[in-house]
Each structure stands twice: as C-alpha cells, then as structure tokens.
Design an enzyme around this catalytic site. Structure first.
Site, PDB file in Angstrom:
ATOM      1  N   LYS A 118       0.828  -1.207   0.000  1.00 29.36           N
ATOM      2  CA  LYS A 118       0.000   0.000   0.000  1.00 29.36           C
ATOM      3  C   LYS A 118       0.861   1.255   0.000  1.00 29.36           C
ATOM      4  O   LYS A 118       0.534   2.242  -0.655  1.00 29.36           O
ATOM      5  CB  LYS A 118      -0.937   0.011   1.219  1.00 29.36           C
ATOM      6  CG  LYS A 118      -2.104  -0.958   1.035  1.00 29.36           C
ATOM      7  CD  LYS A 118      -2.997  -0.974   2.248  1.00 29.36           C
ATOM      8  CE  LYS A 118      -4.101  -1.997   2.099  1.00 29.36           C
ATOM      9  NZ  LYS A 118      -4.706  -2.370   3.363  1.00 29.36           N
ATOM     10  N   LYS A 155      -4.843  -9.923  -8.696  1.00 25.30           N
ATOM     11  CA  LYS A 155      -5.749 -10.214  -7.584  1.00 25.30           C
ATOM     12  C   LYS A 155      -6.914  -9.206  -7.574  1.00 25.30           C
ATOM     13  O   LYS A 155      -6.663  -7.996  -7.695  1.00 25.30           O
ATOM     14  CB  LYS A 155      -4.959 -10.106  -6.266  1.00 25.30           C
ATOM     15  CG  LYS A 155      -5.791 -10.375  -5.050  1.00 25.30           C
ATOM     16  CD  LYS A 155      -5.128  -9.835  -3.792  1.00 25.30           C
ATOM     17  CE  LYS A 155      -6.179  -9.163  -2.951  1.00 25.30           C
ATOM     18  NZ  LYS A 155      -5.723  -8.446  -1.801  1.00 25.30           N
ATOM     19  N   LYS A 165     -10.325  -3.945  -4.173  1.00 24.34           N
ATOM     20  CA  LYS A 165     -10.916  -2.604  -4.275  1.00 24.34           C
ATOM     21  C   LYS A 165      -9.837  -1.598  -4.645  1.00 24.34           C
ATOM     22  O   LYS A 165     -10.053  -0.682  -5.418  1.00 24.34           O
ATOM     23  CB  LYS A 165     -11.534  -2.207  -2.915  1.00 24.34           C
ATOM     24  CG  LYS A 165     -12.755  -3.027  -2.552  1.00 24.34           C
ATOM     25  CD  LYS A 165     -13.043  -3.000  -1.046  1.00 24.34           C
ATOM     26  CE  LYS A 165     -13.334  -4.370  -0.520  1.00 24.34           C
ATOM     27  NZ  LYS A 165     -13.487  -4.519   0.906  1.00 24.34           N
TER      28      LYS A 165
HETATM   29  P1  TYM Z   1     -10.749  -6.970   2.854  1.00 20.55           P
HETATM   30  O1  TYM Z   1     -11.890  -6.071   3.114  1.00 20.55           O
HETATM   31  O2  TYM Z   1      -9.654  -6.517   1.964  1.00 20.55           O
HETATM   32  O3  TYM Z   1     -11.259  -8.338   2.289  1.00 20.55           O
HETATM   33  C1  TYM Z   1     -12.235  -9.066   2.999  1.00 20.55           C
HETATM   34  C2  TYM Z   1     -12.014 -10.558   2.840  1.00 20.55           C
HETATM   35  O4  TYM Z   1     -12.058 -10.903   1.455  1.00 20.55           O
HETATM   36  C3  TYM Z   1     -10.865 -11.614   1.121  1.00 20.55           C
HETATM   37  N1  TYM Z   1     -10.465 -11.248  -0.240  1.00 20.55           N
HETATM   38  C4  TYM Z   1     -10.189 -12.133  -1.195  1.00 20.55           C
HETATM   39  N2  TYM Z   1     -10.209 -13.475  -1.196  1.00 20.55           N
HETATM   40  C5  TYM Z   1      -9.878 -14.089  -2.356  1.00 20.55           C
HETATM   41  N3  TYM Z   1      -9.543 -13.408  -3.501  1.00 20.55           N
HETATM   42  C6  TYM Z   1      -9.510 -12.065  -3.532  1.00 20.55           C
HETATM   43  N4  TYM Z   1      -9.217 -11.418  -4.638  1.00 20.55           N
HETATM   44  C7  TYM Z   1      -9.854 -11.355  -2.341  1.00 20.55           C
HETATM   45  N5  TYM Z   1      -9.931 -10.044  -2.014  1.00 20.55           N
HETATM   46  C8  TYM Z   1     -10.295  -9.993  -0.715  1.00 20.55           C
HETATM   47  C9  TYM Z   1      -9.822 -11.145   2.123  1.00 20.55           C
HETATM   48  O5  TYM Z   1      -8.778 -12.076   2.259  1.00 20.55           O
HETATM   49  C10 TYM Z   1     -10.647 -11.012   3.373  1.00 20.55           C
HETATM   50  O6  TYM Z   1     -10.784 -12.257   4.015  1.00 20.55           O
HETATM   51  N6  TYM Z   1      -7.983  -6.768   6.912  1.00 20.55           N
HETATM   52  C11 TYM Z   1      -9.172  -7.350   6.379  1.00 20.55           C
HETATM   53  C12 TYM Z   1     -10.432  -7.016   7.162  1.00 20.55           C
HETATM   54  C13 TYM Z   1     -10.340  -7.353   8.602  1.00 20.55           C
HETATM   55  C14 TYM Z   1     -10.382  -8.660   9.163  1.00 20.55           C
HETATM   56  C15 TYM Z   1     -10.259  -8.469  10.581  1.00 20.55           C
HETATM   57  C16 TYM Z   1     -10.535  -9.932   8.637  1.00 20.55           C
HETATM   58  C17 TYM Z   1     -10.195  -6.465   9.623  1.00 20.55           C
HETATM   59  N7  TYM Z   1     -10.138  -7.140  10.811  1.00 20.55           N
HETATM   60  C18 TYM Z   1     -10.251  -9.562  11.460  1.00 20.55           C
HETATM   61  C19 TYM Z   1     -10.525 -11.022   9.523  1.00 20.55           C
HETATM   62  C20 TYM Z   1     -10.401 -10.830  10.904  1.00 20.55           C
HETATM   63  C21 TYM Z   1      -9.321  -6.831   4.965  1.00 20.55           C
HETATM   64  O7  TYM Z   1      -8.795  -5.858   4.584  1.00 20.55           O
HETATM   65  O8  TYM Z   1     -10.153  -7.502   4.231  1.00 20.55           O
END
Ligand code: TYM
Length: 337
Positions: free
Chosen positions: A128, A207, A210
């Site tokens: 990032k 990948k 967003k």
């Molecule tokens: P975030 O919002 O980026 O994504 C949410 C979840 O979706 C999964 N994901 C994917 N899986 C497969 N292929 C992809 N292209 C893809 N893009 C996103 C992510 O792996 C995630 O599981 N940090 C986390 C949010 C968070 C969280 C937590 C998750 C905050 N606290 C505690 C678990 C436990 C995040 O940015 O996810």
C-alpha cells in the site's frame, strides 16, 4: 482455562468454535470478498455448534476512505451483502467494528507489545505504501487493529482469503507473546483459507481488489454488471482461432462459479475455435445472474431500507459489546490497569 500454548484454543473444550471475520467498508463488496471470505464464513456459521462474529471493518476503512457519506454507503453495501448471502444474524453476532470501541483500547495495548520491524515488514503495508499517496500511521498499525479485532472476541477460527495470511500470523504472534508474559489471556486463533478460492482474479487478471479498481461487483443492476463483465481483459486472438482456457481471465472466473459440467462445455468451446471472448463473457454474465439470483434480489431489498439495516446492526453491537468488555477487563487486569 485457556491452554498454555493457546493454539488448540478453547473450542476443543467448548465443543464449539467461535468463527470471526471482517470485511472493510472501503468499497463495494466484490466477488473476491464473496468467494474468499463471505461464503466460506457463512458455511462455517451454519454448523450448529458454531457461534459466529462477522463484522464490518469500518475503522480499517478510514485508512483509505475519508469521505463520511461514501463510508456510510459502503457500510450499508457490505452489511446487505452478508445478509443477502444468508448470514443468520439472529443466531450469530453481526456488528460494525467502530461501535465496539473497546477494540481501540486493546489495539493500543497490543501496539505497545508489537515490535516495530514486524509492522515495517508487513507485505500489505509495503504494497500500500508503494501505491498510495496518503501513507498514514493507520496503515502502518493496521495489522495491530486487526489482531485486536480477533483477540477481543476469543475467536478460534478466522476464515479469510490468502492475502490476510500474514496478518493472521502476526495476530497469533502477538497473542502468544502476551500469553507467555502474562499467563493465559488470549485464545489463539487459526486461519482458515479455502484452497480453491485463495486468490480470486480481478477483471485484469491481477488479484481482485478494491484498491486495484479491478473488481466484479455481482450486486450491480444487470446492465452495469454486464458492462463490468464485458470489460474483462482478454488477448486479441481472432474469432476463428482455438483459445486457451487456462490463461483466460473470463474462463478462470467461470471456473470458480460453474458446475463441472458447465465448465467442461465452456472448455470445449474454447478449444474448438469459432468461439469469441464476447460469447464467453455472456456465458459468465448469465451464470452469475442464475447463481446469485436470490442474493441479488435480497440485496436490492435490503439496500433500499437503510433503517432496517441500521436496526439489525445495532442489535448485534449490543451482543458484541458484552464479550468485548469482558475480554478487555481480563487483559487490563493482567497488565495492572
Ligand atoms: P478486505 O476487506 O480486503 O477483504 C475481505 C475478505 O475478502 C478476502 N479477499 C479475497 N479473497 C480471495 N480473492 C480475492 N481477490 C480477495 N480479495 C479480498 C480477504 O482475504 C478477506 O478475508 N484486513 C481485512 C479485514 C479485517 C479482518 C479483521 C478480517 C479487519 N479485521 C479480522 C478477519 C479478521 C481486509 O482488509 O479484508
């Protein structure tokens, strides 16, 4: 009592597991979120003995989204997506991260036990900070807030996509270090990453994310969704030429959603020639409409009724606060506050 190593977790003794996961409200939920986290997490939540805590990581989204209205809109979209995909909010706990402020207090405590190099070497921070113009301290301590999200709820199993693996390792490290220093305090969670859905590709083949602007939003109205699918990048082979399914982004997405039979039919069309990418995109569009028909219409109903969504979240927040307060009290007691 929590096991000394904490690795086994409480759930073997409780004979039930606490499942926890979150999605940032930094944009609309996309197919990667659905296949990588939302659907596997909901499947786990349906096991009778499991108790699930699913939340909207709106504090994390503040690292990138500064516009209040946009964040509120994203929060509603993420909430509607969870419920539309079948999350049972009566049996489980559904909440906004920011509405349980104990998480910030725990994050501060954990910050004071987090070695600087651990954060400096985090892949997601490096990634990032290379791309974003606003490289703020929130982005740097992002994994610590995530550890607090998990440890605050005595969570056992965390269903996530592969991109979150390092964050889960940090969470475990922080929990184990604290337990070694102060005695059993935290349940140590285990990640659950589905092999097939490890990394869902975006419309440009990277990948889906967003922050890369390459998402497929299955909840859009038909016309927009079709346009979104028609913009998937492909090579420029002529219509007549046989096509390679294994290198094609359209096929890769279709493969994640179709039945074995449907996939086989599409594979043969690719290999047979006289089949254009436009046809394959149309197939993918129709498959998404068919597969997510119920979810799409439930989503539309929910999104048009923000007041009901608000009430559903408020109920979950009352439940989430109770456990958060008790775990935070356990931690503060250990460190002498
Ligand atoms: P975030 O919002 O980026 O994504 C949410 C979840 O979706 C999964 N994901 C994917 N899986 C497969 N292929 C992809 N292209 C893809 N893009 C996103 C992510 O792996 C995630 O599981 N940090 C986390 C949010 C968070 C969280 C937590 C998750 C905050 N606290 C505690 C678990 C436990 C995040 O940015 O996810």
């Amino acid at each position: 009592m929590i096991s000394q190593l904490g690795i086994i977790g409480l759930y073997e003794k409780r004979k039930m597991a606490r499942i926890l996961t979150g999605i940032q409200s930094s944009g609309k939920p996309h197919l990667g979120n659905l296949l990588g986290a939302i659907l596997p997490a909901i499947a786990l939540s349906k096991k009778e003995r499991n108790d699930s805590y699913f939340f909207i990581a709106d504090l994390h989204s503040l690292t990138t989204i500064k516009d209040a209205e946009l964040r509120k809109e994203n929060v509603r979209s993420v909430a509607a997506a969870w419920i539309a995909c079948g999350f049972d909010i009566e049996k489980n706990t559904f909440y906004r991260q920011s509405k349980v402020p104990e998480v910030c207090e725990l994050a501060w405590i954990l910050n004071c036990f987090t070695p600087f190099p651990m954060l400096a070497n985090a892949h997601s921070f490096k990634d990032k900070s290379d791309k974003l113009s606003d490289v703020n301290a929130g982005l740097f301590v992002y994994p610590v807030l995530m550890a607090a999200d998990i440890l605050l709820y005595d969570a056992d199993i965390i269903p996530v996509g592969k991109d979150q693996k390092q964050h889960l390792e940090m969470t475990r490290d922080l929990g184990l270090t604290f337990n070694r220093k102060f005695g059993d305090t935290f349940v140590i969670p285990e990640p659950q990453i589905s092999n097939q859905m490890e990394i869902v590709p975006g419309i440009d083949g990277k990948k889906m994310s967003k922050s890369y602007g390459n998402i497929l939003d299955i909840f859009q109205p038909d016309k927009k969704l079709r346009k979104n699918i028609m913009s998937i990048k492909t090579d420029s082979l002529a219509l007549k030429a046989p096509k390679n399914p294994t290198t094609c982004n359209v096929f890769k997405l279709y493969e994640l959603l179709g039945s074995d039979e449907e996939i086989e039919v599409l594979r043969k069309s690719y290999l047979g020639g006289n089949y254009g990418y436009g046809n394959a995109k149309q197939e993918l569009f129709e498959l998404i409409l068919k597969k997510f028909d119920k979810e799409r219409s439930t989503y539309d109903k929910l999104i048009s009724d923000p007041e009901s969504l608000e009430n559903m979240l408020c109920e979950g927040e009352i439940k989430a606060s109770k456990i958060a307060q008790s775990v935070l009290a356990r931690v503060k007691d250990k460190i002498g506050f």
